[in-house]
Every structure is written in C-alpha cells, then in structure tokens.
Scaffold this motif. Structure first.
Motif, PDB file in Angstrom:
ATOM      1  N   THR A  80       5.556  -1.947   4.388  1.00 41.12           N
ATOM      2  CA  THR A  80       4.450  -2.604   5.111  1.00 41.12           C
ATOM      3  C   THR A  80       4.767  -4.030   5.556  1.00 41.12           C
ATOM      4  O   THR A  80       3.926  -4.673   6.177  1.00 41.12           O
ATOM      5  N   ASN A  81       5.972  -4.547   5.235  1.00 41.08           N
ATOM      6  CA  ASN A  81       6.286  -5.931   5.622  1.00 41.08           C
ATOM      7  C   ASN A  81       7.798  -6.115   5.780  1.00 41.08           C
ATOM      8  O   ASN A  81       8.588  -5.348   5.230  1.00 41.08           O
ATOM      9  N   ASP A  86       1.273  -0.218  -0.406  1.00 39.13           N
ATOM     10  CA  ASP A  86       1.044  -1.471  -1.141  1.00 39.13           C
ATOM     11  C   ASP A  86       0.600  -1.231  -2.584  1.00 39.13           C
ATOM     12  O   ASP A  86       0.850  -2.060  -3.462  1.00 39.13           O
TER      13      ASP A  86
END
Length: 352
Positions: free
Chosen positions: A73-74, A137
């Motif tokens: 996610t990042n 996450d």
C-alpha cells in the motif's frame, strides 16, 4: 481434511475494520484470505512467509514456478523488498498507483523464492480497492495474491465465484461485491533494458508510453504459449478456461454470425448444448444455442468486466461447446483478446 471457510460481507464504502482485523490476523498466522481488488478477487497469503505461499499454490492447484504478485500500500514497502527502484518505477507509480499496474523488480531477501516461483525477480502491485488496502495494512504489509480461483479456471469477479472454487480450502472469503474492472492488472517488467509489457490489462501500451520514453510488448502475448519459464503470472499456462470447448470466431461480422449459426446447427443436431458469446449488436441474429451478450461492441470496459462471469455462467449451464465473437477493441482490446485466446487454448476460426 477440509477446513471451514468463513465468508464475511464488507461494504467498501463503510469498511468494518474489526472484521478486517480478524482477516489480517489470519494472514499474520500463515492462513489464506480471498478478497476483492479493483481487477479480480485475489487469494491472499503473507508474501514473506514461505509456508503461506505453499498453501496458495496448493489451494489453487497452481504450478509452483508460476510467480505470485505481492500487494502493498506504500512506496516504503516497495523500497524494503526490492534490490533497486529505478526512476521509471517512481514515474509509473506516480501516475498509476494505486491501480491496476504490476511492476517487476529484482528482489531482495525479504521476499522468499517460494513467493516468486523460484525467480530472482518479484512482481509488485499497489491496489486501489479500499478493502484490499485495509487488509494489507492489517496484515504484514506484504500480501501475495494471485486470482482466487482454481488454477486454469476463469478468474473470479464476484465472491460467489471464489466460493465455487475454494470453499473448504481457505480460511476466509471477504465478499466486497462485484469488482469494477474484471481483468487482471497490466504487468510491466522493469528489469529489462527497455520496459516490457508481459501481460496486457486496463493500463494500455499507449498509457504507459505517455510516462516512459520506451516500452515494448512481449511478442508472445497473443501467440500460443512458449516453453520458457514464466516471469509473470499467466504467461505460460492455459488460463481462464471454461469446462466446455471454447473457440473464437474472427472475421467480418456477417460472416462470423453466419459461421456460428452453421456450427450451432451442426452441434445441435448431435444434441449438444451450445453457448454463444455475442454483443448487443448481434445477439438477436443467432438462431439457436444459449446466447449471452457481453455488452455493446464499443464498450470495452463492459466486455472486460463481463468476460469471466459469462464463461462461468456457461459452466453452470452445462454447455458442451462455446463460440465467441472476437473483441479487438482499440484500448483494452489486446488485454481482452489475450484472456479470451488463453481461455480457448488459442483455438481460432477465421472466416471471411
């Protein structure tokens, strides 16, 4: 022994983070959770855990040299798992992440070979689906996730498709409704001198060309599969296939309709049930068989979204043969035809 698969519904507009936390714990403990993404449903396991990757291959009946895509996610997560992030990757990420684009990098020791199909490269994607992102996450931040189906079957675009294939084999299915795109992500290999598209998808060659100075297409995309070791998911093996024999009929529309009608008459005389994948423009021109419209010919997003669901519907209807029109649309046409030809085992009838 068959396990009990828990199915939970989550509204992507109002995410139940308590339920997501439960799913995240399953992943942390080495279990498997199927979840929606914007492309198709994925079968998630902890990408850093070799045992979880083994479980994914086992649940799917998937060849273990077929690499898994790692979902993050990042960008920090990306930097921690690859040997190098080239400038082209940052440029593509800025434009297309989160979204339906997978990039291939040289891996480091964080991701085990069990996840990469024994290769020194790793495929990475950052999904935009809110449920997928929340789940990643809530787990280790690295979720290996091929499509959540039995290997070789049409990919799942609804939770019900996942349940048909994997109930009793995985811990949990998150039902987030129908997916919006319906075709797997575009895959671009960034380990070559010139970035290469290994699998076409929603992000087209033209879109990539707006960001990259150079980009080429793997010549084997539409051709029959080669014997080489697959560098990306879906390159080597027959994929997306219905149970019935599927043939694609290509040519001028009138000739295609005429040929499918002829073939349908022939098989119907042998008491065979025939399925026809038509468009809104042609669906009323077929004289027999079970006709399902995939959408208007110029609505490529509808064609992409409906393809796998229609193949599964014909499985449910128990047809003996399927004939499909060809869908070479300008944008996603290459991606649609790539999936359709693999589903047909490259059986194409050309008419004029």
């Amino acid at each position: 022994m068959e396990m009990k698969t828990k199915i939970i519904k989550i509204n992507p507009q109002a995410i139940d983070f308590e339920a997501i936390a439960q799913a995240g714990e399953i992943l942390k403990k080495g279990g498997l959770v199927a979840f929606p993404t914007e492309t198709v449903y994925g079968l998630g396991g902890d990408a850093t855990n070799p045992d979880a990757s083994h479980k994914i291959y086992s649940a799917k009946g998937r060849p273990s040299d077929n690499p898994l895509i790692v979902h993050i996610t990042n960008m920090e997560a990306l930097e921690k798992m690859v040997a190098e992030v080239p400038p082209s990757a940052y440029a593509l990420a800025e434009r297309f992440w989160p979204g339906p684009l997978t990039m291939i990098f040289r891996k480091n020791e964080k991701i085990p070979y069990e996840t990469t199909g024994g290769m020194d490269t790793v495929a990475v994607r950052m999904p935009s689906d809110p449920i997928a992102r929340a789940l990643i996450d809530a787990s280790t931040g690295y979720v290996a996730a091929p499509s959540a189906n039995t290997s070789g079957r049409p990919s799942p675009t609804e939770a019900e498709h996942v349940a048909q294939d994997l109930c009793g084999k995985i811990d949990m299915i998150i039902d987030g409704g129908s997916v919006p795109i319906g075709l797997e992500s575009t895959i671009v290999d960034l380990t070559e001198d010139v970035p290469m598209i290994l699998r076409p998808g929603y992000i087209t060659l033209e879109m990539l060309g707006e960001v990259l100075d150079q980009v080429k297409v793997d010549p084997g995309l539409i051709a029959a599969d080669s014997d080489r070791k697959p560098k990306a998911p879906g390159m080597k093996y027959r994929h997306y296939a219905p149970k019935a024999d599927l043939k694609v009929v290509e040519g001028e529309t009138d000739a295609v309709v005429q040929e499918i009608n002829r073939l349908c008459t022939e098989l119907s005389a042998q008491n065979k049930r025939v399925g026809i994948i038509a468009t809104e423009e042609t669906k009323d021109r077929y004289e027999q068989g079970i006709v399902i419209s995939i959408g208007a010919r110029d609505d490529e997003e509808a064609i992409a979204r409906h393809l796998y669901g229609i193949l599964r519907r014909f499985d449910e209807l128990g047809v003996d043969a399927i004939f499909s029109e060809s869908f070479a649309t300008a944008g996603m046409g290459q991606a649609i035809m790539n999936r359709l030809l693999k589903a047909a085992g490259h059986q194409v009838l050309e008419v004029s």
